[in-house]
Motif scaffolding. Structure first.
Motif, PDB file in Angstrom:
ATOM      1  N   GLU A  77       0.677  -0.976   0.128  1.00 27.59           N
ATOM      2  CA  GLU A  77       0.040  -0.001  -0.850  1.00 27.59           C
ATOM      3  C   GLU A  77       1.075   0.993   0.089  1.00 27.59           C
ATOM      4  OE1 GLU A  77      -1.923   0.150   3.632  1.00 27.59           O
ATOM      5  OE2 GLU A  77      -3.676  -1.804   2.632  1.00 27.59           O
ATOM      6  N   MET A  78       2.568   1.487   0.864  1.00 30.88           N
ATOM      7  CA  MET A  78       3.018   2.561   0.951  1.00 30.88           C
ATOM      8  C   MET A  78       3.466   2.406  -0.137  1.00 30.88           C
ATOM      9  SD  MET A  78       4.347   2.203   4.396  1.00 30.88           S
ATOM     10  CE  MET A  78       5.822   3.551   4.600  1.00 30.88           C
ATOM     11  N   VAL A  79       4.383   1.485  -1.355  1.00 30.14           N
ATOM     12  CA  VAL A  79       4.559   0.922  -2.624  1.00 30.14           C
ATOM     13  C   VAL A  79       4.011   1.881  -3.196  1.00 30.14           C
ATOM     14  CG1 VAL A  79       5.838   0.223  -4.098  1.00 30.14           C
ATOM     15  CG2 VAL A  79       6.711   0.289  -2.175  1.00 30.14           C
ATOM     16  N   GLU A  80       2.550   2.291  -3.801  1.00 27.69           N
ATOM     17  CA  GLU A  80       1.912   2.213  -4.453  1.00 27.69           C
ATOM     18  C   GLU A  80       1.468   3.232  -4.113  1.00 27.69           C
ATOM     19  OE1 GLU A  80      -1.550  -0.625  -3.705  1.00 27.69           O
ATOM     20  OE2 GLU A  80      -0.805  -1.864  -5.519  1.00 27.69           O
ATOM     21  N   SER A  81       1.309   4.030  -2.388  1.00 27.86           N
ATOM     22  CA  SER A  81       0.758   5.594  -2.140  1.00 27.86           C
ATOM     23  C   SER A  81       2.034   5.949  -3.240  1.00 27.86           C
ATOM     24  CB  SER A  81       0.616   5.669  -0.945  1.00 27.86           C
ATOM     25  OG  SER A  81       0.458   6.631  -0.279  1.00 27.86           O
ATOM     26  N   PHE A  82       3.690   5.799  -2.565  1.00 28.42           N
ATOM     27  CA  PHE A  82       4.205   6.526  -2.923  1.00 28.42           C
ATOM     28  C   PHE A  82       4.465   7.244  -4.839  1.00 28.42           C
ATOM     29  CE2 PHE A  82       6.513   5.064   0.332  1.00 28.42           C
ATOM     30  CZ  PHE A  82       6.075   6.668   1.349  1.00 28.42           C
ATOM     31  N   MET A  83       3.971   5.557  -5.555  1.00 22.94           N
ATOM     32  CA  MET A  83       3.645   5.904  -6.782  1.00 22.94           C
ATOM     33  C   MET A  83       2.985   6.732  -7.606  1.00 22.94           C
ATOM     34  SD  MET A  83       5.584   1.379  -8.077  1.00 22.94           S
ATOM     35  CE  MET A  83       3.215   0.933  -7.683  1.00 22.94           C
ATOM     36  N   GLN A  84       1.840   7.036  -6.939  1.00 24.71           N
ATOM     37  CA  GLN A  84       0.563   7.403  -7.743  1.00 24.71           C
ATOM     38  C   GLN A  84       1.098   8.710  -7.250  1.00 24.71           C
ATOM     39  OE1 GLN A  84      -2.461   6.140  -5.118  1.00 24.71           O
ATOM     40  NE2 GLN A  84      -2.882   4.730  -6.606  1.00 24.71           N
ATOM     41  N   ARG A  85       2.103   9.361  -5.911  1.00 29.02           N
ATOM     42  CA  ARG A  85       2.198  10.651  -5.880  1.00 29.02           C
ATOM     43  C   ARG A  85       2.234  11.455  -7.082  1.00 29.02           C
ATOM     44  NH1 ARG A  85      -0.686  13.316  -2.032  1.00 29.02           N
ATOM     45  NH2 ARG A  85       1.365  14.980  -1.373  1.00 29.02           N
ATOM     46  N   ALA A  86       4.087  10.113  -6.770  1.00 30.55           N
ATOM     47  CA  ALA A  86       5.436  10.393  -7.734  1.00 30.55           C
ATOM     48  C   ALA A  86       4.648  10.990  -9.233  1.00 30.55           C
ATOM     49  CB  ALA A  86       6.358   9.568  -7.758  1.00 30.55           C
ATOM     50  N   ARG A  87       3.811  10.514  -9.695  1.00 30.51           N
ATOM     51  CA  ARG A  87       3.324  10.267 -11.328  1.00 30.51           C
ATOM     52  C   ARG A  87       2.318  11.633 -11.363  1.00 30.51           C
ATOM     53  NH1 ARG A  87       0.450   5.251 -10.287  1.00 30.51           N
ATOM     54  NH2 ARG A  87       1.649   3.935 -10.860  1.00 30.51           N
ATOM     55  N   ARG A  88       1.898  12.288 -10.173  1.00 31.89           N
ATOM     56  CA  ARG A  88       1.307  13.685 -10.280  1.00 31.89           C
ATOM     57  C   ARG A  88       2.592  15.416  -9.766  1.00 31.89           C
ATOM     58  NH1 ARG A  88      -3.126  12.476  -6.481  1.00 31.89           N
ATOM     59  NH2 ARG A  88      -1.325  11.119  -5.474  1.00 31.89           N
ATOM     60  N   ASN A  89       3.770  14.115  -9.736  1.00 33.77           N
ATOM     61  CA  ASN A  89       4.965  15.742  -9.091  1.00 33.77           C
ATOM     62  C   ASN A  89       4.332  16.154  -7.842  1.00 33.77           C
ATOM     63  OD1 ASN A  89       6.578  15.479 -11.404  1.00 33.77           O
ATOM     64  ND2 ASN A  89       5.696  16.825 -12.225  1.00 33.77           N
ATOM     65  N   LEU A  90       4.157  14.764  -7.221  1.00 31.41           N
ATOM     66  CA  LEU A  90       3.422  15.418  -5.311  1.00 31.41           C
ATOM     67  C   LEU A  90       4.687  14.608  -5.008  1.00 31.41           C
ATOM     68  CD1 LEU A  90       0.023  15.401  -5.121  1.00 31.41           C
ATOM     69  CD2 LEU A  90       1.345  17.089  -5.265  1.00 31.41           C
ATOM     70  N   SER A  91       5.136  15.188  -3.601  1.00 28.08           N
ATOM     71  CA  SER A  91       6.311  14.709  -2.760  1.00 28.08           C
ATOM     72  C   SER A  91       5.149  13.619  -1.414  1.00 28.08           C
ATOM     73  CB  SER A  91       7.537  15.633  -1.939  1.00 28.08           C
ATOM     74  OG  SER A  91       6.318  16.441  -1.165  1.00 28.08           O
TER      75      SER A  91
END
Length: 102
Positions: A77-91
């Motif tokens: 879940e955490m990795v997926e959350s990081f990947m989703q936010r990275a795709r939107r250029n969010l830290s």
């Protein structure tokens, strides 16, 4: 990793003509049993990144294989959350509590 190492040690002793004491045989039995149970647990364990109807990301499986680990649900879940936010250029920053599957 562990089972292969243990079997390699056994093969080296056999090739060297070295006899094992009863104690060494018992220790070896315990090691092989432990490694076999660990391997079975990893093979039969739930893969939390296989979701019904979802696309599978093979990087999770490769990661588990390369590091000899089984990812827990919260980790995926955490990795997926990081990947989703990275795709939107969010830290993003998350914290896991000790003992909760790090």
């Amino acid at each position: 990793h562990g089972l292969t190492h243990t079997l390699t040690q056994l093969k080296a002793k056999k090739q060297g003509g070295t006899l094992m004491s009863e104690y060494e045989v018992e220790i070896l039995k315990i090691k092989v049993n432990h490694e076999a149970e660990s391997t079975l647990g990893n093979v039969m364990g739930a893969r939390h990144y296989f979701k019904e109807g979802a696309r599978i990301d093979p990087r999770f499986l490769v990661f588990e294989y390369m590091f000899n680990l089984l990812l827990r649900d919260r980790q995926v879940e955490m990795v997926e959350s990081f990947m989703q936010r990275a795709r939107r250029n969010l830290s993003s920053c998350q914290q896991m509590i000790m003992g909760y599957g790090k």
